[in-house]
Write a protein that holds these residues in place. Structure first.
Motif, PDB file in Angstrom:
ATOM      1  N   ASP A 221       5.673  20.590  22.163  1.00 15.19           N
ATOM      2  CA  ASP A 221       5.682  20.155  23.439  1.00 15.19           C
ATOM      3  C   ASP A 221       4.629  19.036  23.842  1.00 15.19           C
ATOM      4  O   ASP A 221       4.354  18.708  25.067  1.00 15.19           O
ATOM      5  N   THR A 222       3.920  18.713  23.077  1.00 11.24           N
ATOM      6  CA  THR A 222       2.565  17.592  22.859  1.00 11.24           C
ATOM      7  C   THR A 222       2.933  16.247  22.339  1.00 11.24           C
ATOM      8  O   THR A 222       3.355  16.519  21.291  1.00 11.24           O
ATOM      9  N   GLY A 223       2.975  15.389  23.172  1.00  6.78           N
ATOM     10  CA  GLY A 223       3.314  14.139  22.814  1.00  6.78           C
ATOM     11  C   GLY A 223       1.923  13.332  22.714  1.00  6.78           C
ATOM     12  O   GLY A 223       2.232  12.163  21.853  1.00  6.78           O
ATOM     13  N   ALA A 224       0.865  13.608  23.464  1.00  3.63           N
ATOM     14  CA  ALA A 224      -0.301  12.882  23.257  1.00  3.63           C
ATOM     15  C   ALA A 224      -1.446  13.704  23.681  1.00  3.63           C
ATOM     16  O   ALA A 224      -1.134  14.651  24.439  1.00  3.63           O
ATOM     17  N   ILE A 225      -2.590  13.594  23.010  1.00  2.00           N
ATOM     18  CA  ILE A 225      -3.609  14.323  23.096  1.00  2.00           C
ATOM     19  C   ILE A 225      -4.822  13.611  23.887  1.00  2.00           C
ATOM     20  O   ILE A 225      -5.314  12.701  23.348  1.00  2.00           O
ATOM     21  N   LEU A 226      -5.253  14.067  25.085  1.00  2.99           N
ATOM     22  CA  LEU A 226      -6.297  13.466  25.737  1.00  2.99           C
ATOM     23  C   LEU A 226      -7.567  14.424  25.544  1.00  2.99           C
ATOM     24  O   LEU A 226      -7.358  15.609  25.747  1.00  2.99           O
ATOM     25  N   LEU A 227      -8.624  13.652  25.550  1.00  4.28           N
ATOM     26  CA  LEU A 227      -9.928  14.496  25.282  1.00  4.28           C
ATOM     27  C   LEU A 227     -10.891  13.885  26.287  1.00  4.28           C
ATOM     28  O   LEU A 227     -10.997  12.595  26.586  1.00  4.28           O
ATOM     29  N   PHE A 228     -11.524  14.822  26.962  1.00  2.66           N
ATOM     30  CA  PHE A 228     -12.724  14.456  27.906  1.00  2.66           C
ATOM     31  C   PHE A 228     -13.952  15.065  27.300  1.00  2.66           C
ATOM     32  O   PHE A 228     -14.080  16.213  27.172  1.00  2.66           O
ATOM     33  N   LEU A 229     -14.761  14.254  26.647  1.00  2.90           N
ATOM     34  CA  LEU A 229     -15.905  14.605  25.732  1.00  2.90           C
ATOM     35  C   LEU A 229     -17.376  14.435  26.510  1.00  2.90           C
ATOM     36  O   LEU A 229     -17.466  13.242  27.076  1.00  2.90           O
ATOM     37  N   GLU A 230     -18.230  15.126  26.249  1.00  4.41           N
ATOM     38  CA  GLU A 230     -19.815  14.753  26.727  1.00  4.41           C
ATOM     39  C   GLU A 230     -20.333  14.726  25.387  1.00  4.41           C
ATOM     40  O   GLU A 230     -21.404  14.070  25.608  1.00  4.41           O
ATOM     41  N   THR A 231     -20.084  14.896  24.465  1.00  6.20           N
ATOM     42  CA  THR A 231     -20.543  15.200  23.003  1.00  6.20           C
ATOM     43  C   THR A 231     -19.658  15.313  21.940  1.00  6.20           C
ATOM     44  O   THR A 231     -18.793  15.679  22.098  1.00  6.20           O
ATOM     45  N   LEU A 232     -20.054  15.010  20.720  1.00  5.20           N
ATOM     46  CA  LEU A 232     -19.081  15.103  19.529  1.00  5.20           C
ATOM     47  C   LEU A 232     -19.914  16.469  18.773  1.00  5.20           C
ATOM     48  O   LEU A 232     -21.140  16.185  18.209  1.00  5.20           O
ATOM     49  N   ARG A 233     -19.403  17.687  18.880  1.00  5.85           N
ATOM     50  CA  ARG A 233     -19.996  18.955  18.499  1.00  5.85           C
ATOM     51  C   ARG A 233     -19.726  19.028  16.877  1.00  5.85           C
ATOM     52  O   ARG A 233     -20.772  19.489  16.032  1.00  5.85           O
ATOM     53  N   ARG A 234     -18.381  19.057  16.721  1.00  2.00           N
ATOM     54  CA  ARG A 234     -18.170  19.436  15.421  1.00  2.00           C
ATOM     55  C   ARG A 234     -16.916  18.488  14.657  1.00  2.00           C
ATOM     56  O   ARG A 234     -15.770  18.508  14.826  1.00  2.00           O
ATOM     57  N   ALA A 235     -17.824  17.133  14.776  1.00  2.00           N
ATOM     58  CA  ALA A 235     -17.340  15.893  14.499  1.00  2.00           C
ATOM     59  C   ALA A 235     -15.991  16.159  13.276  1.00  2.00           C
ATOM     60  O   ALA A 235     -15.007  15.394  13.187  1.00  2.00           O
TER      61      ALA A 235
END
Lengths: 355, 355
Positions: A221-235
């Motif tokens: 059911d997921t076609g695109a993945i949107l990320l709102f990030l304040e930091t990269l914790r587990r890059a």
């Protein structure tokens, strides 16, 4: 030590639970902790919902269970997903109950963890260790919950779920800010964009952004993945998952703040994470095929634009418009990104002139 | 040599004419040159409108005059504003008719001038010289016309005027692209922003962007001045007018393309102007108090935001939100512009903690 929960079961318990326990659900409809029950009902969640409140037999007109053991008994087996909304100091006790009751995933709304400083961080690390020991995976703490519009699952404290008639669709969102999640949902819906999963990752103490992206790569059911990030914790998690998403043809689009020094300090104080130099983040995104945007609005619009498309392999474009001003705007903006422009071949010019 | 038209009369003839001649108005409603008559009628222009068409006695159901002399006679005196839509080579003859008939301002839709190259530029320069000689000021050529929503004056070939019920308001627009003008009007109206004057300056052969800004500074119906620029042609005019606007408390906001090399080349080929280095434009805008934005959307939103406000004198800001994610976005973005942040004084913190 109990066997760890298999990954596929974690993803299912996370986004498509058969049963949800709302631990610390308030009976006062004005409180944020009353919202998940209201939203699960409002949007018609079909699974079992078990409000747990030791102080009351009834919450918002529904039966409340005194503890997780009683709820599990009523459910006829372990609860899939618990949403923990008790005060911070009480969370470890609840985690221990969850482990004992065989809960697979717990999302934690409570605060008072890494975002408060050194002591809070230690408190958080101990909690995660205990959860792992108990075979339980965590979202949060400081998480506004999980929404799955394809399953009418509005397990969230975010008021964006007040809106009726939310449209299911292909966009899934993972956010380090719970309120940004709500803003994306309500603005996106206003533009007619439909959403699949929306998850507030909070302090990201256990399950990471990358791990959740990885689940979404396998989600039909997921076609695109949107990320709102304040930091990269587990890059490293994110890098691997982004590459899988790329291979699967699912674009990953990130709006990461912390581009200015002031923004970086803010991100640190808000989420308790260490923010690195912003140029490193840009290089990281580019290297792993993540599209970086620089406004919340672009996160929505770009996702809509690139959905279902593979990245272009060339850097040359042709622009065709009916107006000089429109062409000038498009060419100017594309030119800033280093795109080269192709002029029409002589044969095309000749043919157009003959019309 | 006739006396030059006083400036106040030029501004009035330009934006609030009592009489308009549409020279070369088409009788075919599908043609662009049929639009000005349709739009003047559709929006209820109260002044006199005189379609001039040597080949027909009637245009779109209205009487057409064979020439300007006949129209002036019918109008009982000189026509204030002529919109010239004849083929390029015929324009100088029409200009000469306008001068003879005492027309104060002519806007020229026709093309085939500076935008076509050296010969076209010479043709344009000669035309302007003749107009000046005849006491006539020009807008264009290559102009999509002039709109004044406070006077229901839709003297334009731009299809944005198809929309019914346009809202008058405080925003005035001068554009070097006629289509950008239409895009601003239709998008702005969709957001509920009302407009005052909209003018397509075209090749800017005579009246310059700066001169028109100067008129708008004195216009009580104009609260903010929006510019869509592909180039800076007569920078000294604009500098003076922008400073007058600043003193009058009317913000001037510019979206200028040509930031990329490709965009600059495009601007040159589209409008026949020479584009300078973009950093010079930025310095120019800053020096003269013009707010520069970098999208068409920002031109609208920024105008709405700064309308009626004087520029801030300091560079420190305090940010107050109900959410960490919202604060982080605002602080990050403001930080990139070099704004410093003020933290609340201890007394405020103490008081808030006590609540």
């Amino acid at each position: 030590m109990p066997t760890a929960v298999p990954v596929s079961n974690v993803a299912e318990a996370l986004f498509a639970p058969q049963t949800i326990a709302l631990i610390g659900a308030s009976g006062d409809p004005a409180k944020n902790t009353a919202r998940p029950l209201q939203y699960l009902r409002k949007h018609g969640f079909k699974g079992g919902v078990f409000p747990i409140n030791a102080a009351r037999e009834e919450v918002l007109g529904e039966k409340a269970w005194p503890d997780l053991a009683a709820a599990s008994k009523a459910a006829g087996g372990p609860i899939d997903h618990a949403y923990i909304m008790v005060p911070g100091p009480a969370v470890p006790g609840v985690i221990s109950d969850c482990a004992a009751a065989g809960v697979k995933v717990a999302s934690i709304y409570s605060d008072g963890f890494a975002e408060t400083g050194e002591d809070g961080l230690r408190f958080q690390v101990d909690m995660v260790a205990a959860a792992r020991e108990g075979g339980l995976r965590l979202i949060g703490p400081n998480s506004m919950g999980v929404v799955n519009l394809h399953a009418a699952m509005g397990m969230t404290t975010n008021a964006a779920l007040e809106a009726p008639g939310l449209i299911p669709g292909p966009f899934s969102v993972i956010s380090q800010s719970g309120t940004a999640l709500g803003a994306l949902l309500s603005r996106g819906q206003a533009r007619g964009f439909g959403f699949s999963k929306l998850l507030s990752i909070g302090n990201e103490s256990d399950l990471s952004v990358g791990e959740v992206v990885d689940f979404l790569v396998d989600d039909p059911d997921t076609g695109a993945i949107l990320l709102f990030l304040e930091t990269l914790r587990r890059a490293e998690d994110l890098a691997l998952a982004a590459r899988r998403a790329y291979a699967a043809g699912k674009p990953v689009i990130a709006y990461k703040i912390g581009r200015s020094d002031a923004g970086q300090q803010m991100a640190v104080s808000h989420s308790g994470a260490l923010a690195g130099p912003d140029a490193a983040a840009t290089a990281f995104f580019r290297h792993h095929g993540i599209v970086r945007v620089d406004t919340l609005e672009a996160l929505l619009e770009t996702s809509n634009l690139v959905s279902g498309l593979k990245p272009a392999t060339g850097r040359r474009a042709a622009v065709m418009t009916t107006t000089g001003g429109g062409a000038a705007m498009v060419v100017d903006r594309l030119g800033l990104t280093g795109v080269d422009f192709a002029v029409p071949p002589a044969s095309v010019v000749t043919r157009l002139e003959g019309l």
